[in-house]
Design a protein around this motif. Structure first.
Motif, PDB file in Angstrom:
ATOM      1  N   ASP A  78      49.351  47.197  41.309  1.00  0.00           N
ATOM      2  CA  ASP A  78      48.156  46.806  40.555  1.00  0.00           C
ATOM      3  C   ASP A  78      47.754  45.397  40.992  1.00  0.00           C
ATOM      4  N   PHE A  79      46.544  45.250  41.450  1.00  0.00           N
ATOM      5  CA  PHE A  79      46.103  43.948  41.931  1.00  0.00           C
ATOM      6  C   PHE A  79      45.049  43.316  41.021  1.00  0.00           C
ATOM      7  N   THR A  80      44.984  43.781  39.782  1.00  0.00           N
ATOM      8  CA  THR A  80      44.089  43.113  38.826  1.00  0.00           C
ATOM      9  C   THR A  80      44.913  42.098  38.025  1.00  0.00           C
ATOM     10  N   ALA A 118      40.399  37.541  33.727  1.00  0.00           N
ATOM     11  CA  ALA A 118      39.040  37.786  34.219  1.00  0.00           C
ATOM     12  C   ALA A 118      38.011  37.092  33.332  1.00  0.00           C
ATOM     13  N   ARG A 157      38.005  33.435  34.064  1.00  0.00           N
ATOM     14  CA  ARG A 157      37.298  33.128  35.301  1.00  0.00           C
ATOM     15  C   ARG A 157      35.793  33.019  35.040  1.00  0.00           C
ATOM     16  N   GLY A 158      35.267  33.987  34.315  1.00  0.00           N
ATOM     17  CA  GLY A 158      33.842  33.975  34.009  1.00  0.00           C
ATOM     18  C   GLY A 158      33.458  32.741  33.198  1.00  0.00           C
ATOM     19  N   ARG A 180      41.756  36.666  52.421  1.00  0.00           N
ATOM     20  CA  ARG A 180      42.423  37.617  51.519  1.00  0.00           C
ATOM     21  C   ARG A 180      43.937  37.597  51.726  1.00  0.00           C
ATOM     22  N   MET A 232      49.032  42.618  37.292  1.00  0.00           N
ATOM     23  CA  MET A 232      49.343  42.468  38.721  1.00  0.00           C
ATOM     24  C   MET A 232      50.736  43.020  38.986  1.00  0.00           C
ATOM     25  N   PHE A 261      47.864  46.088  49.168  1.00  0.00           N
ATOM     26  CA  PHE A 261      46.608  45.925  48.461  1.00  0.00           C
ATOM     27  C   PHE A 261      45.631  47.040  48.825  1.00  0.00           C
ATOM     28  N   TRP A 286      46.405  50.458  47.404  1.00  0.00           N
ATOM     29  CA  TRP A 286      45.984  50.475  45.991  1.00  0.00           C
ATOM     30  C   TRP A 286      44.465  50.648  45.912  1.00  0.00           C
ATOM     31  N   PHE A 299      32.986  42.613  50.123  1.00  0.00           N
ATOM     32  CA  PHE A 299      34.437  42.511  50.358  1.00  0.00           C
ATOM     33  C   PHE A 299      35.092  41.730  49.222  1.00  0.00           C
ATOM     34  N   ASP A 300      34.577  41.919  48.017  1.00  0.00           N
ATOM     35  CA  ASP A 300      35.065  41.116  46.895  1.00  0.00           C
ATOM     36  C   ASP A 300      36.456  41.506  46.419  1.00  0.00           C
ATOM     37  N   GLY A 301      36.770  42.787  46.488  1.00  0.00           N
ATOM     38  CA  GLY A 301      38.011  43.220  45.858  1.00  0.00           C
ATOM     39  C   GLY A 301      37.908  43.022  44.354  1.00  0.00           C
ATOM     40  N   PRO A 302      39.045  43.029  43.661  1.00  0.00           N
ATOM     41  CA  PRO A 302      39.016  42.904  42.201  1.00  0.00           C
ATOM     42  C   PRO A 302      39.084  41.444  41.753  1.00  0.00           C
ATOM     43  N   PHE A 303      38.942  40.496  42.704  1.00  0.00           N
ATOM     44  CA  PHE A 303      39.302  39.122  42.396  1.00  0.00           C
ATOM     45  C   PHE A 303      38.162  38.310  41.791  1.00  0.00           C
ATOM     46  N   HIS A 304      37.019  38.898  41.616  1.00  0.00           N
ATOM     47  CA  HIS A 304      35.904  38.110  41.100  1.00  0.00           C
ATOM     48  C   HIS A 304      35.346  38.672  39.801  1.00  0.00           C
ATOM     49  N   ALA A 305      36.127  39.529  39.168  1.00  0.00           N
ATOM     50  CA  ALA A 305      35.684  40.092  37.895  1.00  0.00           C
ATOM     51  C   ALA A 305      35.475  38.963  36.898  1.00  0.00           C
ATOM     52  N   GLY A 306      34.465  39.111  36.061  1.00  0.00           N
ATOM     53  CA  GLY A 306      34.306  38.146  34.984  1.00  0.00           C
ATOM     54  C   GLY A 306      33.237  37.112  35.216  1.00  0.00           C
TER      55      GLY A 306
END
Lengths: 390, 312
Positions: A6-8, A14, A17-18, A292, B1, B220, B223, B302-309
């Motif tokens: 899981d990479f979230t 989140a 971050r916002g 990345r 994670m 990654f 997944w 190419f964001d992936g899950p890293f910019h949520a929010g």
């Protein structure tokens, strides 16, 4: 049931971050490039922003509640590191106090030291600097020669420090000095918490490509320190410094600014993008992959830290990837901008000089907080000492 | 994670490694160049540990087991198309990604008919034609392609084809680094082990950074293959690109550190360097991978899950 992979980072990270992005966007003008410029208003802005973060309980997300923090998860801490570095460290010089001086005082400080320093770091009131490097002691830090001599009921400290970031604006310094004999190596180093206005301290700024305030020389001429100002036990400074430098290795999320700048560049050049050299545009894509990779290596070190595992190898690998990625991105960006990459902010540089600023900082990435050669030594020692365990 | 691989997958990898090592390890690859029975022995080993029971398209858990098997197989240069058989389209029809302009498949003689697809999804039946007759691709053959009318390879198949190929290369790279470490620790010149020389130590360190990063990118993107609902191949292409960059360099440096021994087939590094070449070059070389990646990023980001929010 636990996910296979899981990479979230979870909902709270989140959301954080916002929230941080909105705060930065509302507080800072588009041309903000950090605290260390010729305009003193930039420093003042970061100080005000730090207090705002403190008011919102966001300055010390990483700290335990007992010391005024929020007990944030390691992933919330990671989000803070990423967002702050991505937007030119809007906490300004607070970074050092928050990221390692505070935690070091929590771990090694006396009750009095905690009471005196932690609340003021937590509210962003004090600026700290770190007196480690000396003219003769860079990578070989344990050879430092600044002496702390026992005189009656106090210490007298004499010597020279160099490359000391923020020294000209700092209120306090964590000063490493030799309390053992001159050949005592790592065992003879102690740390002192010294106010920078104490008699005998002279700071001289050094002109440097990083801009003003970054690099300084500090001269200590029989500066008096008390026993109460020793951090940890006398002679144990090296282990505290080692902990501090481990924080530093995963502390700076360089990949976050790299990624933001790559996409910002794409936006800046959107009208001419398709006409730019295809090979360089391809390398722009390749740079995103390196970003990345650096991010994932940092996350792995964080995950290991979370599990209280030893992270020397992982932290150094992450730092090698992160610093080399910084320089690769700087180069790709320069190639895509062409001659415009030389323009400074006042000359109408793209993105108010953010790319030019990044190129200058990236050159120092493989030196600051421990050279890449030292990181390679750490990694190779682990590799040759033991086969990597999967 | 959760970055660490699950214990079940690691256990499976260890079992596969033990079985393949007991069957001869790289010796199987060495033997297969002149004796087809070596490939059959490899297949028996893989069947014995349950390779044919894995359904890599079914769920991430099975895909992780499949990927780990590809990695372990790469570490022994197993003379059998493990990834292609894991992605087989029927009991005896392996699946491979090809360049339709110059279709070549490694270990092509494993099956009389293959399912082949391009990265853009064109689907073909492929039949082995002629060996490429090269020391650096001893099992590769040109193939004849027949389009499958109306057929399109799924996004998942193409992602997994790229990803399993990258995990396979990761295994080659990890083994090469291990050999380089072992060799430089014991080989003495100028009165010292080679590993006493800083330039060698630091190169080993950099190689390890590359491989660790590739390992994480492999995880990654696997997944992501099951969680990204878009048709993008960007994550999978990024892993292939990184595998090509890192593993090619690792093999080169590991061979360099072996000196002249590195070119002698009695040393494993020589066999690994040669047998890795088809995986490094098929279906795309690094330049083609990079150009495809840029196109994919242009289209899907190419964001992936890293910019949520929040917005960037």
């Amino acid at each position: 049931m636990t996910a296979v992979l899981d990479f979230t980072m979870g909902e709270s990270a989140a959301a954080l971050r916002g929230r941080l992005r909105r705060m930065v966007a509302e507080f800072f003008p588009d041309d903000f490039l950090g605290a260390f410029t010729d305009d003193p208003a930039d420093l003042a802005l970061t100080q005000r922003f730090s207090r705002l973060l403190a008011d919102e309980g966001l300055l010390t997300v990483a700290w335990p509640r007992e010391f005024g923090g929020s007990d944030g998860s390691v992933w919330e801490q990671t989000v803070v590191r990423e967002e702050m570095w991505a937007y030119h460290e809007p906490r300004g010089p607070q970074y050092m106090g928050l990221n390692w001086v505070g935690p070091a005082i929590m771990a090694y400080g006396t009750a009095e030291q905690k009471a005196e320093h932690l609340p003021r770091i937590a509210t962003g009131e004090t600026i700290w600097c770190q007196g480690f490097s000396e003219p003769g002691s860079g990578s070989d830090l344990a050879s430092l020669q600044t002496r702390a001599v026992r005189t009656g009921d106090h210490w007298e400290i004499t010597g020279q420090k160099i490359w000391t970031s923020y020294a000209g604006m700092a209120d306090w310094c964590v000063l490493a000095a030799r309390t053992g004999d001159k050949d005592s190596g790592r065992r003879g180093i102690s740390l002192f918490l010294i106010p920078m206005d104490r008699p005998g301290i002279t700071v001289r700024p050094l002109r440097a490509m990083l801009g003003p305030h970054h690099l300084n020389e500090c001269f200590f001429d029989s500066v008096v320190a008390t026993d109460a100002e020793v951090l940890g036990e006398v002679g144990t400074g090296w282990s505290v410094m080692k902990t501090a430098l481990a924080h530093e290795r995963v502390g700076i999320a360089r990949y976050a600014r790299c990624e933001r700048l790559l996409w910002l560049l794409r936006d800046v050049l959107r009208h001419e993008w398709d006409d730019l050299d295809e090979g360089v545009r391809n390398e722009w894509s390749g740079a995103l992959v390196q970003v990345r990779v650096a991010r994932l290596l940092a996350y792995r070190a964080v995950e290991r830290q979370e599990g209280n595992e030893m992270v020397d190898l992982e932290a150094s690998q992450a730092r090698i990837a992160s610093t080399t990625c910084d320089q690769q991105v700087a180069e790709v960006v320069s190639q895509l901008l062409g001659p415009r990459s030389l323009l400074g902010a006042a000359a109408g540089a793209p993105a108010h000089g953010a790319f030019e600023d990044h190129w200058r900082y990236a050159q120092a990435a493989t030196v600051a907080s421990g050279t890449i050669e030292i990181q390679r030594e750490i990694v190779s020692r682990e590799l040759l000492g033991r086969q990597a365990v999967r | 994670m959760r970055i660490a691989l699950p214990e079940a997958a690691l256990d499976f990898g260890r079992v596969a490694d033990d079985v393949l090592r007991a069957a001869g390890g790289v010796d199987l690859a060495r033997a297969a160049e002149s004796d087809p029975r070596a490939a059959a022995r490899a297949q028996e080993c893989l069947a014995g540990i349950g390779m044919y029971d894995i359904d890599p398209r079914g769920c991430l858990e099975d895909a992780v087991a499949a990927a780990e098997l590809c990695r372990v197989a790469g570490g022994h240069a197993v003379p059998y198309p493990v990834a292609a058989m894991l992605l087989r389209t029927s009991d005896a029809t392996p699946f491979a990604l090809v360049d339709a302009r110059q279709p070549i498949i490694d270990h092509a003689l494993t099956a009389g008919t293959w399912t082949a697809a391009t990265l853009t999804g064109e689907l073909f039946e492929a039949e082995p034609d002629a060996p490429v007759d090269s020391k650096v691709a001893p099992f590769a053959m040109t193939v004849r392609l027949r389009p499958v009318a109306g057929g399109t390879a799924s996004v998942l198949d193409r992602r997994l084809g790229l990803l399993f190929g990258a995990w396979h290369l990761l295994g080659f790279g990890q083994r090469a680094l291990q050999l380089a470490i072992e060799h430089t620790r014991v080989r003495e010149q100028f009165g010292h082990p080679l590993s006493n020389f800083q330039v060698i130590r630091h190169t080993l360190a950099d190689l390890s950074v590359g491989l660790e990063g590739l390992d994480l990118l492999c995880r990654f993107s696997l997944w992501s293959a099951f969680t990204d609902g878009s048709p993008s191949l960007a994550d999978a292409l990024s892993v292939r690109l990184e595998a090509q960059r890192v593993v090619k360099h690792t093999l080169r440096m590991a061979q360099q550190f072996h000196g002249a021994s590195g070119f002698a087939d009695e040393y494993d590094i020589s066999v690994l360097v040669r047998h890795a070449q088809p995986g490094l070059r098929l279906p795309t070389d690094r330049g083609a991978t990079l150009a495809l990646l840029r196109t994919a990023i242009d289209e899907y980001g190419f964001d992936g899950p890293f910019h949520a929010g929040g917005v960037r």
